[in-house]
Design an enzyme around this catalytic site. Sequence first.
Site, PDB file in Angstrom:
ATOM      1  N   HIS A   1       4.206  -1.995   2.891  1.00 51.74           N
ATOM      2  CA  HIS A   1       4.234  -0.639   2.335  1.00 51.74           C
ATOM      3  C   HIS A   1       5.485  -0.436   1.483  1.00 51.74           C
ATOM      4  CE1 HIS A   1       1.383  -0.393   5.664  1.00 51.74           C
ATOM      5  NE2 HIS A   1       0.810   0.552   4.960  1.00 51.74           N
TER       6      HIS A   1
ATOM      7  N   ASP B   1       0.823  -1.204   0.000  1.00 54.90           N
ATOM      8  CA  ASP B   1       0.000   0.000   0.000  1.00 54.90           C
ATOM      9  C   ASP B   1       0.864   1.264   0.000  1.00 54.90           C
ATOM     10  OD1 ASP B   1      -2.016  -1.850   0.311  1.00 54.90           O
ATOM     11  OD2 ASP B   1      -2.845  -0.970   2.136  1.00 54.90           O
TER      12      ASP B   1
HETATM   13 ZN   LIG Z   1      -2.598   3.112   3.303  1.00 54.73          ZN
END
Ligand SMILES: [Zn+2]
Length: 217
Positions: A164, A9
């Site tokens: 991430h 993400d």
């Molecule tokens: Zn996020």
Amino acid sequence: MARVTLSFDNGPTAETTPHVLDVLAHHGVRASFFVIGEKLSDPVVRRQAERAKAEGHRIGNHTWSHLTPLGEIADADAPEREIGRTQALIGDLASAERWFRPFGGGGKLGPHLLSPAAVRFLTEGAYSCVLWNAIPGDWKDPEGWVDTALEQCAALPHALVVLHDHVPEAMRRLDRFLGRALDAGHTFAQDFPDDCVPLFRGRVRAPMSPFVADAEA
Ligand SMILES: [Zn+2]
């Protein structure tokens, strides 16, 4: 031994996404990238999403600004501004599905994720809403997340892990995580566990109320 689906993400980024793609390619793992529209609007950064798509990864929508969870935004234009605008920019980088992942701040699931207007927007646009069940906290624990992720995967039949690709210190350990997970006998897959997708192609298939703010809020 678990089935493990990886998602990344808050990217893409020109600094860290290439490394993530290299590591995934090395291990033959296909994942999903939930991108932020504002980042994707940079042509140099977009090349990373194009590479990800070309290498078999899924490109999903993770809002335009990633500033305020949708359940905490009252104005009626927010779904188009945050979701629709990002999807338009993703364009043909999307697969057959329009995968959308809301964000919650620290990975928390709850009614702050979506507003009733956002749910209507997703339903009418035939989006699929993708949540998660494993958050090892790579952004706040760039070394220790590997152990946390392995523990979380071992406790689930099918883990959908959130990482991430904008946290370089954490992604330096991605190769170690993949190696240890494979050694532990886990299998990597690209599909999402059904119970992490309460809305599929615009149709509700699990109660959405735990993830939607009150209409009055
Ligand atoms: Zn996020």
